[in-house]
Design a protein around this motif. Structure first.
Motif, PDB file in Angstrom:
ATOM      1  N   SER A 199       0.824  -1.210   0.000  1.00 49.39           N
ATOM      2  CA  SER A 199       0.000   0.000   0.000  1.00 49.39           C
ATOM      3  C   SER A 199       0.862   1.265   0.000  1.00 49.39           C
ATOM      4  CB  SER A 199      -0.953   0.005   1.208  1.00 49.39           C
ATOM      5  OG  SER A 199      -1.958   0.991   1.054  1.00 49.39           O
ATOM      6  N   THR A 203      -3.486   3.181  -0.830  1.00 49.15           N
ATOM      7  CA  THR A 203      -4.660   2.755  -1.611  1.00 49.15           C
ATOM      8  C   THR A 203      -5.101   3.837  -2.601  1.00 49.15           C
ATOM      9  OG1 THR A 203      -6.275   3.485   0.071  1.00 49.15           O
ATOM     10  CG2 THR A 203      -5.470   1.206   0.234  1.00 49.15           C
ATOM     11  N   TYR A 276      -4.468   2.775   5.970  1.00 46.28           N
ATOM     12  CA  TYR A 276      -5.524   2.550   4.999  1.00 46.28           C
ATOM     13  C   TYR A 276      -5.929   1.069   4.959  1.00 46.28           C
ATOM     14  CZ  TYR A 276      -4.436   7.238   3.404  1.00 46.28           C
ATOM     15  OH  TYR A 276      -4.232   8.600   3.339  1.00 46.28           O
ATOM     16  N   CYS A 277      -5.136   0.233   5.606  1.00 44.26           N
ATOM     17  CA  CYS A 277      -5.406  -1.195   5.595  1.00 44.26           C
ATOM     18  C   CYS A 277      -5.616  -1.678   7.029  1.00 44.26           C
ATOM     19  CB  CYS A 277      -4.258  -1.928   4.896  1.00 44.26           C
ATOM     20  SG  CYS A 277      -3.975  -1.328   3.196  1.00 44.26           S
TER      21      CYS A 277
END
Length: 284
Positions: A199, A203, A276-277
């Protein structure tokens, strides 16, 4: 492609192609064909991506087309969280069978917790240990050339290092200018573990960030190239994913320019502890 020598002597390309969410034979063929054409020699998949069989089939078809053999490419896959513990060896063997490979170059524990169990479940450390022991067995038999982990914290790594017979060679984690895990990177360097980022573009959220966009303009590069180069200049491997042949080509063009130190610092200064993950910090 430049490469890094892992702690067991295995050479791994610094840039690989991520295949998360690339599913279906035709999609996988298009992506891998473009990647091989533009110099990629490392491919990252996982049991949970549900594309191992297509990746394996497509590579077998494409390698002769590009004048390559199995030994010219580096294939990484990962143990599914559902297979942690007693099911780990079977999970590993399923990856080998799906990819139709005699061996994999790198195999990772995908997540420090077991699927279906709470993050605070006290069984997680034991399941991780069982999984690693199963992977060590396959490493010893030559089915895996190197072992590693993904989404592990420093605490998870310390736990593993205290008990393992085979030292992890790679840690794959989310890492980008909004999530500069400098302490984790320092620990990996001190421990001889190569850190590989996923990432890298947040993203996709980071390509429009003003500092990133400004640097891309000044260097005559894409925002993605700037973000990926920022990681590489720290000795961090990257595995960008795209389904667009043009972007796949661009994401490989990272070794013919250099970011100035002040620009490296400007990017690192964007750190906001934004993920983001997944966040593995809550997994015991």
């Amino acid at each position: 492609m430049e490469s890094v020598r892992l702690n067991n002597g295995v050479e791994m390309p610094l840039v690989g192609l991520g295949t998360f969410k690339v599913r279906g034979y035709e999609a996988v063929y298009l992506v891998l064909d473009a990647a091989l054409r533009h110099g990629y020699r490392s491919f990252d998949t996982a049991s949970v991506y549900q594309n191992e069989a297509d990746v394996g089939r497509v590579l077998k078809e494409l390698l002769p087309k590009h004048g390559l053999s199995r030994t010219d490419v580096f294939i990484t896959s990962k143990l599914a969280p559902r297979d942690h513990g007693a099911g780990a060896e079977a999970g590993c063997l399923r990856s080998l069978e799906a990819l139709d490979c005699q061996y994999l170059d790198l195999y990772l524990v995908h997540w420090p917790g077991k699927q279906g169990c709470k993050s605070e479940d006290p069984g997680n450390p034991g399941w991780r240990q069982q999984s690693w022991e199963a992977m060590e067995g396959l490493y010893g038999s030559g089915r895996f050339r190197a072992l590693g982990v993904s989404n592990y914290t420093e605490g998870h790594l310390r736990e593993l290092l205290a008990k393992c017979r085979v030292k992890p060679a790679v840690l794959q984690v989310e890492y980008h200018p909004f999530l500069v895990q400098s302490q984790l990177l320092a620990f990996c360097r001190a421990s001889g573990i190569h850190l590989q980022a996923y990432s890298s573009l947040g993203t996709g959220c980071l390509v429009a960030e003003p500092t990133v966009a400004g640097l891309a303009h000044s260097y005559g590069r894409t925002p993605a190239q700037v973000l990926l180069r920022w990681a590489l200049q720290q000795g961090i491997g990257v595995i960008p994913k795209s389904t667009h042949p043009e972007r796949i080509a661009q994401n490989a063009q990272l070794f013919d320019f250099h970011l100035a130190e002040e620009d490296m610092q400007a990017l690192s200064g964007l750190h906001s502890d934004t993920r983001y993950c997944w966040d593995p910090r809550h997994v015991v």
